[in-house]
Design an enzyme around this catalytic site. Structure first.
Site, PDB file in Angstrom:
ATOM      1  N   LYS A   1       0.839  -1.204   0.151  1.00 14.98           N
ATOM      2  CA  LYS A   1       0.033   0.003   0.107  1.00 14.98           C
ATOM      3  C   LYS A   1       0.927   1.328   0.294  1.00 14.98           C
ATOM      4  CE  LYS A   1      -3.689   2.154   2.667  1.00 14.98           C
ATOM      5  NZ  LYS A   1      -4.588   2.233   3.929  1.00 14.98           N
TER       6      LYS A   1
ATOM      7  N   SER B   1      -9.660   2.181   3.160  1.00 11.77           N
ATOM      8  CA  SER B   1      -8.768   2.631   2.389  1.00 11.77           C
ATOM      9  C   SER B   1      -7.803   1.924   1.755  1.00 11.77           C
ATOM     10  CB  SER B   1      -8.003   3.899   3.143  1.00 11.77           C
ATOM     11  OG  SER B   1      -7.077   3.326   3.935  1.00 11.77           O
TER      12      SER B   1
ATOM     13  N   SER C   1      -9.454  -0.055   7.296  1.00 10.26           N
ATOM     14  CA  SER C   1      -9.084  -0.023   5.955  1.00 10.26           C
ATOM     15  C   SER C   1      -8.558  -1.390   5.520  1.00 10.26           C
ATOM     16  CB  SER C   1      -8.021   0.988   5.975  1.00 10.26           C
ATOM     17  OG  SER C   1      -8.725   2.271   5.846  1.00 10.26           O
TER      18      SER C   1
HETATM   19  N1  GLN Z   1     -12.856   4.397   6.584  1.00  6.00           N
HETATM   20  C1  GLN Z   1     -12.231   4.787   8.015  1.00  6.00           C
HETATM   21  C2  GLN Z   1     -11.727   6.326   7.602  1.00  6.00           C
HETATM   22  O1  GLN Z   1     -12.023   6.787   6.802  1.00  6.00           O
HETATM   23  C3  GLN Z   1     -10.899   3.948   8.145  1.00  6.00           C
HETATM   24  C4  GLN Z   1      -9.595   4.292   7.550  1.00  6.00           C
HETATM   25  C5  GLN Z   1      -8.532   3.686   7.848  1.00  6.00           C
HETATM   26  O2  GLN Z   1      -8.623   2.610   8.489  1.00  6.00           O
HETATM   27  N2  GLN Z   1      -7.274   3.992   7.617  1.00  6.00           N
HETATM   28  O3  GLN Z   1     -11.221   6.977   8.602  1.00  6.00           O
END
Ligand code: GLN
Length: 489
Positions: free
Chosen positions: A88, A163, A187
Site C-alpha cells: 500500500k 482505504s 481500512s
Molecule cells: N474508513 C475509515 C476512515 O475513513 C478508516 C480508514 C482507515 O482505517 N485508514 O477513517
C-alpha cells in the site's frame, strides 16, 4: 492473454504461498518468470482496475534473480521465497514514489524502507510496486485517492472498499499473491470483505509502523491481505515482532501463526454481539454471517451472546480521535519538507497555505478542520477528552466479553460493496460503512476478516473474527474453520 468486456469481473485466485514455494524449490517455477508473468498481468489489467500507482520492476527482478540462485544451489529457501507481493502506498520503499494517494507528496522519493518492507524482502518476497488507496488512508471506498478510484474486481462499477482498496483488489484480481495495507478504523478489514479476500488487523503494537505515513498514531496498524487464511498468517509471522525503530512495537514473541491457524476449533467459545446485528444490516449479509456461525457450531464451537452496549458511540468517538490525531500528523506537509510546493507565493505563510490548499483533497481538509476544532481550547474537554473516555469504556467492554469467550464474530461491513459515486456526496453515510470495524480499532484488539458467502448477485461478504490483544492465533483458527467449510461445499 486477457479477454473479456469492460464490465466483466476480473477475479482470479492466486496460487498459495506453499504451492508456489514448493515449485520454486523444485525448479519447476522460476521466481524471475513468475515476477515477469505478474508484471504482464498488471500491464494488461491495471488500466481497468487502477490498483497499482507505481511499479518497482528493477527491484523485483533483482530479488527474483537472487531467489532463483538460492534455489539453483539447493539451499533452503526463506518463507516467502519468490512470492509476488504489493505494498500500500502509505508504506515507504527506498527510492520508489510514496504518495499516500495524495497530490501533496508528488515527487517524494523516500530514502529508506519501512520495516515491514525490509522484513518481507529479507523473507524472500518479490515486491512488485505501490498500491492505490484513499488519500492518507482516509476513506472507505478508495474514491478519495488523488489518482482515481480502484475498481472492485467482482464488479467494476462498484468500489473495492477503503482505504486499502488497491491492496484488496490486487489479491482478488491476482495482481499479487499477497499485499500489505494499513488499518486505522477498518481500512484492511472492510476492503478485504468487499473484495472477497482475507485481511488481518494485528493487535496494536504487534507490527512495526516505522516507515508508515501516519494518519492517526494511536490507531494506525499495518497488516496483510491474502487469498486464504494460511497465507495471511504466514505474512503476519514475517512482519510481526519488535522493531527498535518503533517504540510502540511489542517485544512479545511471535508465534507460528500459520501452524496455529490449522488447529481445530472444537470447544472454542464464540461470542455473538447483538449490537452488530441490528438496524442497517443488509439482509443478505445477515444471512451469510448466520450461515458462517452455523458452520462454526457444526465444527464444535459453542456460541453465546455477548453484550457490547457502547458500540453505538464508536463512530463518533473514532471520528473525533482519528481526525484530532490526523490534524497533528498532517501538519508536517507544508510545501517545505516533502513533495508538492505551490509555485506562485510571495511570502512563506502564503506558500504554506497555497501548498496545502492545492495539495490536499477535500476529505483530508475536512478531517484537518474537524480535528483542529475538536482539539481547540474550550472544545477539547467536550469532544476529544469525551471521545477518549468512550474509547476506554469500549476497550473495557471487550475485555469483559473476552473473559467469557475466545473470539467474537460479527459482519465485517453492514453491506456488500456499494456502487462508485453512491456515497461520495454524503460523508456521514460513508463514515457509517465503518460501523463494525472502528470498535476493534479503538480497543486495540486484533481481528481477521474471512470470506463468508456471496450475495445472489455474486458480491463477496466477509465475517469479522475478533480476539483479545495478542491472540491473533485464535482469530486465524476461527477464520480458517469458516474458510474450510466453504472450501468443502
Ligand atoms: N474508513 C475509515 C476512515 O475513513 C478508516 C480508514 C482507515 O482505517 N485508514 O477513517
Amino acid at each position: 492473454m486477457v479477454t473479456g468486456s469492460i464490465a466483466e469481473p476480473i477475479v482470479q485466485k492466486p496460487r498459495t504461498v506453499a504451492a508456489l514455494k514448493c515449485d520454486i524449490a523444485a525448479g519447476r517455477t522460476k521466481a524471475a518468470g513468475l515476477a515477469a508473468s505478474y508484471f504482464e498481468r498488471i500491464d494488461a489489467l491495471n488500466p481497468r482496475l487502477n490498483v497499482y500507482l507505481s511499479l518497482t520492476r528493477d527491484r523485483a527482478l533483482e530479488q527474483a534473480a537472487r531467489i532463483d540462485e538460492i534455489a539453483a544451489r539447493g539451499d533452503p529457501l526463506p518463507p516467502l521465497a519468490g512470492i509476488p507481493v504489493g505494498i500500500k502506498d502509505v508504506l515507504v520503499m527506498r527510492g520508489a514514489p510514496a504518495t499516500a494517494g495524495s497530490k501533496i507528496l508528488e515527487g517524494y522519493h523516500p530514502p529508506y524502507d519501512a520495516t515491514v518492507v525490509a522484513r518481507l524482502e529479507a523473507a524472500g518476497a518479490v515486491l512488485l510496486g505501490k498500491l492505490n488507496c484513499d488519500e492518507f488512508a482516509m476513506g472507505s471506498s478508495n474514491e478519495n485517492s488523488a489518482f482515481g478510484p480502484v475498481r472492485n474486481p467482482h464488479d467494476l462499477e462498484r468500489v473495492p472498499g477503503g482505504s486499502s482498496g488497491g491492496s484488496a483488489a490486487a489479491v482478488a484480481a491476482n495482481l499479487a499473491v499477497a499485499t500489505l495495507g494499513s488499518d486505522t478504523g477498518g481500512s484492511i478489514r472492510q476492503p478485504a470483505s468487499f473484495c472477497g479476500v482475507v485481511g488481518v488487523l494485528p493487535t496494536y503494537g504487534r507490527v512495526s509502523r516505522y516507515g508508515l505515513i501516519a494518519f492517526a498514531s494511536s490507531l494506525d496498524r499495518v497488516g496483510p491481505f491474502a487469498a486464504n487464511v494460511r497465507d495471511a498468517a504466514t505474512l503476519l509471522g514475517v512482519i510481526a515482532g519488535h522493531d527498535p525503530n518503533d517504540a510502540t512495537s511489542s517485544p512479545a514473541p511471535v508465534p507460528d501463526y500459520a501452524a496455529e491457524s490449522d488447529k481445530p476449533v472444537d470447544g472454542l467459545r464464540i461470542g455473538i454481539p447483538a449490537e452488530y446485528f441490528g438496524e442497517g444490516l443488509d439482509p443478505e449479509v445477515r444471512a451469510a454471517i448466520g450461515q458462517g456461525i452455523a458452520a462454526l457450531e457444526a465444527a464444535g464451537c459453542k456460541t453465546m451472546p455477548v453484550s457490547l452496549p457502547h458500540t453505538r458511540y464508536a463512530i463518533p468517538a473514532y471520528y473525533l480521535v482519528a481526525t484530532a490525531e490526523a490534524s497533528a500528523n498532517l501538519a508536517r506537509f507544508d510545501g517545505v519538507r516533502y513533495g508538492y510546493r505551490s509555485p506562485a507565493s510571495e511570502t512563506l505563510s502564503a506558500m504554506y497555505r497555497h501548498s496545502r490548499d492545492e495539495g490536499f483533497g477535500a476529505e483530508v481538509k475536512r478531517r484537518i478542520l474537524l480535528g483542529t476544532y475538536a482539539l481547540s481550547a474550550g472544545y477539547y474537554d467536550a469532544y476529544y477528552l469525551k471521545a477518549q473516555k468512550v474509547r476506554r469504556l469500549l476497550a473495557e467492554e471487550f475485555l469483559r466479553a473476552f473473559a467469557d469467550v475466545d473470539a467474537i464474530v460479527t459482519p465485517t461491513a453492514p453491506t456488500p460493496a456499494f456502487k462508485l459515486g453512491e456515497k461520495t456526496g454524503d460523508p456521514l453515510a460513508m463514515y457509517l460503512a465503518d460501523i463494525y470495524t472502528v470498535t476493534a480499532s479503538l480497543a486495540g484488539i486484533c481481528g481477521v476478516t474471512v470470506p463468508c458467502g456471496k450475495t445472489p448477485a455474486g458480491l463477496p461478504i466477509g465475517m469479522q473474527v475478533l480476539a483479545r490483544h495478542f491472540n491473533e492465533s485464535t482469530a486465524f483458527r476461527v477464520a480458517r474453520a469458516v474458510e474450510a467449510v466453504r472450501e468443502a461445499s
